[in-house]
Scaffold this motif. Structure first.
Motif, mmCIF file in Angstrom:
data_model
loop_
_atom_site.group_PDB
_atom_site.id
_atom_site.type_symbol
_atom_site.label_atom_id
_atom_site.label_comp_id
_atom_site.label_asym_id
_atom_site.label_seq_id
_atom_site.Cartn_x
_atom_site.Cartn_y
_atom_site.Cartn_z
ATOM 1 N N ARG A 1 0.817 -1.211 0.000
ATOM 2 C CA ARG A 1 0.000 0.000 0.000
ATOM 3 C C ARG A 1 0.851 1.261 0.000
ATOM 4 O O ARG A 1 0.335 2.370 -0.012
ATOM 5 N N ALA A 2 2.172 1.119 0.019
ATOM 6 C CA ALA A 2 3.051 2.290 0.022
ATOM 7 C C ALA A 2 3.138 2.897 -1.369
ATOM 8 O O ALA A 2 3.096 2.186 -2.382
ATOM 9 N N MET A 3 3.244 4.204 -1.405
ATOM 10 C CA MET A 3 3.459 4.932 -2.651
ATOM 11 C C MET A 3 4.757 5.716 -2.500
ATOM 12 O O MET A 3 4.897 6.520 -1.581
ATOM 13 N N THR A 4 5.709 5.454 -3.376
ATOM 14 C CA THR A 4 7.010 6.095 -3.245
ATOM 15 C C THR A 4 7.018 7.446 -3.957
ATOM 16 O O THR A 4 6.320 7.656 -4.953
ATOM 17 N N ALA A 5 7.826 8.332 -3.404
ATOM 18 C CA ALA A 5 7.984 9.645 -4.036
ATOM 19 C C ALA A 5 8.779 9.494 -5.332
ATOM 20 O O ALA A 5 9.539 8.536 -5.508
ATOM 21 N N TRP A 6 8.585 10.418 -6.246
ATOM 22 C CA TRP A 6 9.387 10.454 -7.464
ATOM 23 C C TRP A 6 10.696 11.158 -7.132
ATOM 24 O O TRP A 6 10.696 12.265 -6.576
ATOM 25 N N GLU A 7 11.812 10.551 -7.474
ATOM 26 C CA GLU A 7 13.118 11.095 -7.117
ATOM 27 C C GLU A 7 13.861 11.562 -8.364
ATOM 28 O O GLU A 7 13.870 10.871 -9.400
ATOM 29 N N PHE A 8 14.489 12.726 -8.262
ATOM 30 C CA PHE A 8 15.230 13.300 -9.379
ATOM 31 C C PHE A 8 16.617 13.719 -8.891
ATOM 32 O O PHE A 8 16.790 14.106 -7.736
ATOM 33 N N VAL A 9 17.599 13.634 -9.793
ATOM 34 C CA VAL A 9 18.982 13.962 -9.445
ATOM 35 C C VAL A 9 19.594 14.790 -10.574
ATOM 36 O O VAL A 9 19.458 14.450 -11.757
ATOM 37 N N ARG A 10 20.292 15.879 -10.184
ATOM 38 C CA ARG A 10 21.005 16.687 -11.181
ATOM 39 C C ARG A 10 22.150 17.433 -10.507
ATOM 40 O O ARG A 10 21.934 18.147 -9.524
ATOM 41 N N ASP A 11 23.361 17.235 -11.025
ATOM 42 C CA ASP A 11 24.548 17.921 -10.510
ATOM 43 C C ASP A 11 24.678 17.763 -8.988
ATOM 44 O O ASP A 11 24.997 18.715 -8.266
ATOM 45 N N GLY A 12 24.405 16.561 -8.512
ATOM 46 C CA GLY A 12 24.538 16.283 -7.095
ATOM 47 C C GLY A 12 23.342 16.670 -6.257
ATOM 48 O O GLY A 12 23.279 16.335 -5.068
ATOM 49 N N GLU A 13 22.392 17.364 -6.838
ATOM 50 C CA GLU A 13 21.186 17.765 -6.104
ATOM 51 C C GLU A 13 20.125 16.671 -6.234
ATOM 52 O O GLU A 13 19.828 16.207 -7.327
ATOM 53 N N VAL A 14 19.570 16.249 -5.112
ATOM 54 C CA VAL A 14 18.532 15.212 -5.097
ATOM 55 C C VAL A 14 17.221 15.849 -4.650
ATOM 56 O O VAL A 14 17.166 16.514 -3.610
#
Length: 300
Positions: free
Chosen positions: A199-212
């Motif tokens: 039932r868990a919904m994971t967040a969408w994760e993004f990465v750019r130039d070390g920034e998460v």
């Protein structure tokens, strides 16, 4: 001394939680399994399974017996399988528990040539996105990503060594709602989401130039991850919203123009999946053949 076949039948029924499910998994009949368990109970003089019209569960005595029989029967099977090494070609059944993404993106390239190389091996694939104990599930090995591997298992790479999560939408949707420039812009968009069996919904994760960045978008559609993911893809193609999924899964739709990449500079890159299995002294011959075949393949 109890008959080995009756003991095996009891273990199969207890693990499956029912005679029909055990028969379906083993290719036998429910009636023959019922007869075997009844014969074993009569010989031992104790009830091993509580049976109702809805379920079958071990009694206390049955649970104690099951705990001891599982490893013992595994050793018997391993001992018999040693003889397999003297055959010209390994034979037997190999059961793998894999996520739906691996069944779709990794195994199609591997399975046909493996079956052609080992015609006496019967391969059974159980696609399941929930985290399970492969041995309790009656499987020889599994495929998982490194963050979900059990510490006491041996793991070898299988499939592409690097993958990415991609975000995408139909050109019509983006023309209508605008093209996001930053992951935070997704909060103002309709997103197509997935939910795990837990039932868990994971967040969408993004990465750019070390920034998460982690974003928890909302949207008009939530599907079960893996089993109903194709529905979310079709909804994205139809213009219902933005989807986040394996890049390799969406690549054919990028190539055809049905979907357009969104926020590509922010796509998260991660290591590919692993084939994992228990560190036994003697591996079943079909599993050993699969490991050797997988290790020899070039993926990237």
């Amino acid at each position: 001394m109890a008959d080995l076949g009756d003991l095996t039948a009891f273990v199969a029924v207890a693990n499956a939680g029912g005679f029909r499910d055990a028969a379906r998994a083993g290719g036998g009949s429910a009636s023959s399994l019922s007869e075997a368990v009844s014969r074993l109970e009569a010989r031992l003089g104790v009830r091993l399974l509580n049976r109702t019209t809805r379920s079958v569960a071990p009694t206390e005595a049955g649970a104690r017996l099951l705990d001891r029989l599982g490893p013992a029967l595994g050793e018997v099977e391993a001992a018999l399988d040693v003889v397999n090494g003297f055959r010209d070609r390994p034979a037997g059944t190999l059961r793998l528990n894999v996520p739906v993404s691996a069944a779709r993106l990794v195994l199609p390239r591997l399975v046909p040539p493996f079956l052609a190389a080992y015609p006496d091996i019967r391969l059974e694939i159980i696609a399941d996105d929930s985290f399970v104990d492969v041995l309790e599930a009656g499987c020889d090995a599994g495929i998982r990503y490194d963050e979900r591997l059990e510490q006491d298992m041996i793991a070898i790479p299988i499939g592409p060594r690097h993958q990415r999560f991609a975000t995408a939408a139909s050109p019509a949707y983006l023309d209508r709602r605008g093209r996001p420039d930053h992951p935070r812009d997704l909060l103002a968009h309709s997103c197509l989401l997935g939910r795990f069996k837990s039932r868990a919904m994971t967040a969408w994760e993004f990465v750019r130039d070390g920034e998460v960045l982690k974003v928890e978008p909302t949207g008009p559609l939530i599907v079960s991850t893996g089993t109903a993911t194709d529905l979310a893809v079709e909804a994205a193609i139809a213009g219902s919203g933005i989807i986040s999924l394996f890049e390799d899964w969406l690549r054919p739709y990028f190539d055809s123009g049905a979907l357009e990449p969104v926020l590509e500079p922010w796509w998260e890159r991660f290591s590919g999946p692993f084939l994992y299995y228990p560190g036994r002294r003697y591996l079943p011959a079909p599993l050993r053949a699969f490991i050797d075949f997988t290790s020899a393949m070039r993926w990237d």
